[in-house]
Design a protein around this motif. Structure first.
Motif, short mmCIF file in Angstrom:
data_model
loop_
_atom_site.label_atom_id
_atom_site.label_comp_id
_atom_site.label_asym_id
_atom_site.label_seq_id
_atom_site.Cartn_x
_atom_site.Cartn_y
_atom_site.Cartn_z
N GLY A 221 -4.09 64.20 51.77
CA GLY A 221 -5.17 63.48 51.13
C GLY A 221 -4.66 62.71 49.93
N GLU A 222 -5.38 62.81 48.79
CA GLU A 222 -5.02 62.06 47.59
C GLU A 222 -3.81 62.64 46.87
OE1 GLU A 222 -6.31 59.22 46.40
OE2 GLU A 222 -7.53 59.12 48.20
N GLY A 223 -3.53 63.90 47.11
CA GLY A 223 -2.44 64.55 46.39
C GLY A 223 -1.43 65.18 47.32
N VAL A 224 -0.41 65.82 46.71
CA VAL A 224 0.65 66.45 47.50
C VAL A 224 0.15 67.78 48.03
CG1 VAL A 224 2.36 65.33 46.00
CG2 VAL A 224 1.73 67.71 45.59
N THR A 225 0.89 68.33 48.96
CA THR A 225 0.49 69.60 49.56
C THR A 225 0.65 70.73 48.55
OG1 THR A 225 2.72 70.05 50.37
CG2 THR A 225 1.24 68.81 51.83
N CYS A 226 -0.04 71.82 48.83
CA CYS A 226 0.04 73.00 47.97
C CYS A 226 1.48 73.49 47.89
CB CYS A 226 -0.88 74.08 48.53
SG CYS A 226 -0.81 75.65 47.66
N ALA A 227 2.19 73.53 49.01
CA ALA A 227 3.57 74.02 49.03
C ALA A 227 4.47 73.15 48.17
CB ALA A 227 4.09 74.08 50.47
N ALA A 228 4.27 71.83 48.24
CA ALA A 228 5.10 70.92 47.46
C ALA A 228 4.86 71.11 45.97
CB ALA A 228 4.83 69.48 47.87
N ALA B 21 1.16 72.67 30.11
CA ALA B 21 1.68 71.36 30.53
C ALA B 21 2.08 71.37 31.99
CB ALA B 21 2.88 70.98 29.65
N ILE B 22 2.74 72.44 32.45
CA ILE B 22 3.14 72.50 33.87
C ILE B 22 1.91 72.55 34.76
CG2 ILE B 22 4.34 73.91 35.59
CD1 ILE B 22 6.23 74.79 33.32
N ALA B 23 0.91 73.32 34.35
CA ALA B 23 -0.32 73.38 35.14
C ALA B 23 -0.97 72.00 35.23
CB ALA B 23 -1.29 74.39 34.53
N SER B 24 -0.95 71.24 34.14
CA SER B 24 -1.52 69.89 34.15
C SER B 24 -0.75 68.98 35.11
CB SER B 24 -1.49 69.30 32.73
OG SER B 24 -2.28 70.07 31.84
N ILE B 25 0.56 69.12 35.12
CA ILE B 25 1.39 68.32 36.03
C ILE B 25 1.10 68.67 37.48
CG2 ILE B 25 3.77 67.88 36.76
CD1 ILE B 25 4.56 68.40 33.79
N GLU C 115 -2.23 67.33 38.62
CA GLU C 115 -2.17 65.91 38.95
C GLU C 115 -1.48 65.68 40.29
OE1 GLU C 115 -0.95 61.73 36.81
OE2 GLU C 115 0.37 63.45 36.55
N LEU C 116 -0.38 66.41 40.55
CA LEU C 116 0.30 66.26 41.84
C LEU C 116 -0.65 66.59 42.99
CD1 LEU C 116 3.81 67.86 41.13
CD2 LEU C 116 3.32 65.44 41.51
N TYR C 117 -1.39 67.68 42.83
CA TYR C 117 -2.24 68.17 43.92
C TYR C 117 -3.50 67.34 44.11
CZ TYR C 117 -4.74 71.63 46.78
OH TYR C 117 -5.42 72.27 47.79
N SER C 118 -4.08 66.86 42.99
CA SER C 118 -5.38 66.17 43.10
C SER C 118 -5.26 64.65 43.05
CB SER C 118 -6.30 66.62 41.96
OG SER C 118 -5.81 66.15 40.71
N HIS D 91 -7.67 71.62 48.90
CA HIS D 91 -7.62 70.78 50.10
C HIS D 91 -8.16 71.53 51.31
CE1 HIS D 91 -3.99 68.36 48.27
NE2 HIS D 91 -5.12 68.20 47.61
N LYS D 92 -7.88 72.83 51.33
CA LYS D 92 -8.36 73.68 52.42
C LYS D 92 -8.57 75.07 51.88
CE LYS D 92 -3.53 74.00 53.88
NZ LYS D 92 -2.57 73.69 54.96
N GLY D 93 -9.22 75.91 52.66
CA GLY D 93 -9.60 77.23 52.17
C GLY D 93 -8.43 78.07 51.70
N ASP D 94 -7.28 77.95 52.38
CA ASP D 94 -6.12 78.76 52.02
C ASP D 94 -5.56 78.38 50.65
OD1 ASP D 94 -6.37 80.02 54.43
OD2 ASP D 94 -4.73 78.93 55.42
N ASP D 95 -5.92 77.19 50.15
CA ASP D 95 -5.39 76.72 48.86
C ASP D 95 -6.25 77.15 47.68
OD1 ASP D 95 -3.58 75.47 50.46
OD2 ASP D 95 -4.16 73.42 49.94
N GLN D 96 -7.35 77.83 47.91
CA GLN D 96 -8.26 78.12 46.81
C GLN D 96 -7.60 78.98 45.73
OE1 GLN D 96 -11.38 76.71 46.37
NE2 GLN D 96 -11.00 77.55 44.33
#
Length: 699
Positions: free
Chosen positions: A155-162, A271-275, A278-281, A314-319
């Motif tokens: 979608g708009e952001g990178v995958t959870c794994a990335a 700061a890392i959480a903010s980064i 942004e990557l994810y969303s 992005h999906k339920g497993d990422d919550q």
């Protein structure tokens, strides 16, 4: 620090340093070498990037070794670089002095972490035209800012794994500082300040594996996590951070205990959480633009009077991943997870990479690559930086400062390292890198060989070999490239590097990292003790190599040699490749094909085309001989070898199938006096000319 994006033509300016204080001690006898290396620099004016306290410029010395030079943004050196730098007012002069103090603080913190793999190496602190500068490693790499678009998206952001893999890489680097006496807080983490090194593994390969090689740059805001005072505070410099990613406590001075709050590792967690958010969303937590601070009157109020926008999975497993990120973005510092808790939480979402996975730093069963000796010495350099700042107004001499035209005072510490570097970095030396093959011990070469063996691809293996100067910039084996060896019989020969990841190990674990061959005879012997109607397997010389021949090698080398698989004609007289079979070998003789490469059937007369299948089946040509263009049809000067100072013939393990058949006894091929790899075959048991033994081995 460095981005490999092509740049336009640049203006190059000479920086002649008046003084230079090395981050590690240098032997007084080697000061001239260090002066030549560090004190005359050609600086490229357009290869710059803004840091917290100044500008980072690319430079090279007279040996074309590249560095990063950090100078102050209000530096009068900018005039030399073509910028319009007006004279300073009194207030600006006071601020410049404070900025100089802050640059010393940055240098001190760089010295603390210079030996850790996730931070830039620092070479020292100097002055040019009276202005301060830091000399550092020029990092070949790509920033997260630019690499983000390459990451796998959902979608708009990178995958959870990335996103989790990036977070683990950065947090792992920060956690490695906990092995120091004083851990470090970066305090200005942003996508622009996270580099991925590409000197050993390309960014595309890192992205594909989601296994990153981070390097955290721009340490201008960094502070030790412990203690109550810093040089920056005493100089009344209050460094802020990139607002879109900074924790609220980094954006104000007007709350109780602010100094203590700003020294907590929790600042980096936010700061890392903010980064990662942004990557994810695809946007920052408060949808604040990265580089447009003027559009927000107070980022502190924005982040304390409002809740960050919930991170939508992005999906339920990422919550659970989204919940973890949000838990790091709370205003109350004490309610955020610690760096280690955040790291361990992200591991659940990062891909399982087996042995190459990001390991938990700091645990006794997960050692990180820290040189204890280097740790002690850079701490000394860091403490001295504190003293230097206190003497900055007086421009005092230091124990390790070089003065052009002057004499430096006595030094203590690493001693001969200055001489041993031979034109590359002292921190590189501490990392085990030497300037040539002969400068390594056999134990060090074994460590390098194991790294090459463990590489995920041949391309990665070559990058490792380049880093350790076993291959040149073009990927070729330097010629000659030898390490001197004194045999137990008193002879001195050279061990010549001939191949990288070439030979299959006998234990089935892959290919040996490094293959060597001697460059002169170690003995003179017949191939067989008596006439044979068999092949190489029954030759007495083969048994001698693995027994008495091996005993000729010094103990430190003999203990490291690995047994490999070698294919040979073990029948003798034959007309097809069915005569070939595999044998174990420790010391071994080269086959003809390993020296000169494949020969087409047409190179033999019509009735002997079968020879090509037999000869070519014994292996493949080693890299060195391929690069030297060794020919099977002519003499080869590069293969002329000696026995006790005189040109000699030397054995191959390649039996001659046709002449062995006609004579009813074993004939063996050899390299002639003139380097001809297809010299006339000779009787194994009674050669027509004295023939020496020049074996190869793998470690």
């Amino acid at each position: 620090m460095a981005d490999t994006t092509p740049q336009s033509d640049s203006t190059t300016v000479l920086f002649q340093l008046e003084s230079f204080d090395t981050a590690a001690p240098v032997n007084p006898a080697d000061e001239e070498l260090a002066k030549r290396r560090f004190m005359t620099l050609m600086v490229k004016a357009d290869r710059s990037s803004h840091g917290n306290t100044g500008l980072v410029l690319q430079a090279h010395n007279t040996s074309n070794e590249r560095f990063a030079v950090k100078v102050l943004a209000d530096n009068t050196l900018m005039r030399a670089l073509g910028t319009n730098t007006p004279s300073r007012t009194a207030d600006e002069s006071a601020m410049h002095l404070a900025n100089t103090a802050a640059l010393f603080e940055e240098y001190r913190n760089l010295c603390r972490v210079s030996h850790l793999r996730g931070f830039p190496h620092v070479y020292g602190y100097g002055t040019c035209q009276g202005e301060p500068l830091i000399l550092m490693e020029w990092i070949e790499g790509t920033s997260l800012d630019k690499a983000a678009s390459m990451l796998p998206h959902d979608g708009e952001g990178v995958t959870c794994a990335a996103a989790a893999s990036v977070g683990c890489a950065v947090l792992g680097t920060l956690l490695s500082t906990q092995n120091l006496e004083t851990p470090l807080v970066h305090r200005d983490l942003s996508p622009a300040n996270i580099m991925f090194r590409t000197n050993e593994l390309g960014i595309d390969e890192q992205v594909q594996a989601l296994a990153f090689k981070p390097c955290l740059v721009d340490m201008g805001s960094s502070v030790p996590a412990l203690g109550s005072d810093t040089l920056t505070q005493r100089a009344d410099i209050w460094r802020y951070a990139t607002p879109a990613y900074a924790a609220p406590e980094m954006l104000t001075r007007d709350i109780p205990n602010i100094a203590e709050l700003r020294r907590s590792p929790s600042v980096d967690v936010y700061a890392i959480a903010s980064i990662l958010y942004e990557l994810y969303s695809g946007h920052t937590p408060f949808r604040a633009a990265r580089h447009q601070a003027h559009e927000v009157s107070s980022y502190y109020l924005l982040k304390t009077q409002n809740e960050p926008e919930p991170l939508v999975a992005h999906k339920g497993d990422d919550q659970a991943f989204a919940d973890l990120i949000m838990s790091c973005l709370v205003t109350d510092q004490a309610s955020r997870p610690s760096e280690r808790e955040f790291y361990e939480g992200l591991l659940a979402f990062a891909p399982d990479l087996g042995e190459s996975a990001v390991s938990t730093p700091g645990l006794s069963n997960q050692p990180i690559n820290i040189d204890a000796g280097a740790h002690l010495k850079v701490d000394v350099a860091g403490d001295r930086a504190r003293a230097l700042l206190e003497q900055a107004r007086r421009d005092a001499m230091t124990r390790r400062r070089f003065i052009i035209g002057g004499v430096a005072a006595a030094v203590v510490g690493l001693g001969a390292i200055g001489a041993a570097t031979h034109g590359f970095g002292i921190p590189d030396y501490l990392d085990g890198i030497r300037s040539s093959l002969d400068d390594y011990t056999w134990d060090q070469l074994q460590e390098i060989s194991l790294k090459i063996k463990a590489a995920k691809s041949n391309a990665e293996a070559r990058k490792i070999a380049k880093r350790y100067h076993l291959l040149d910039d073009g990927g070729h084996i330097p010629y000659p490239c030898t390490k001197r060896v004194t045999l137990t019989n008193g002879l001195e020969v050279g061990a010549q590097l001939v191949g990288i990841r070439h030979d299959e190990l006998l234990d089935g674990t892959g290919k040996a990292g490094l293959t060597f061959m001697f460059d002169a005879g170690i003995a003179e012997r017949d191939a067989a003790a008596q006439p044979l109607s068999a092949g190489w397997a029954d030759c007495e010389l083969r048994e001698w190599l693995d027994s008495d021949g091996l005993k000729l090698l010094p103990n430190e080398l003999r203990a490291l040699i690995k047994s490999v698989k070698k294919i040979s004609n073990n029948v003798g007289a034959a007309r097809s490749a069915s005569c070939l079979s595999e044998l174990p070998a420790t010391l071994w003789l080269p086959a003809m094909v390993e020296l000169c490469g494949n020969q087409p059937p047409e190179s033999f007369t019509e009735d002997f085309h079968y020879l090509a299948d037999i000869y070519n089946g014994e292996g493949r040509e080693y890299q060195l001989f391929r690069e030297l263009k060794v020919s099977p049809y002519t003499t080869n000067e590069t293969l002329v070898r000696q026995w006790k100072g005189k040109d000699a013939c030397w054995w191959e393990r390649t039996a001659s199938p046709d002449t062995s058949e006609s004579e009813g006894t074993l004939y063996m091929n050899r390299v002639g006096y003139d380097g001809d790899v297809f010299s006339y075959a000779t009787l194994a048991s009674k050669p027509d000319k004295r023939t020496c033994v020049i074996p190869g081995f793998c470690i």
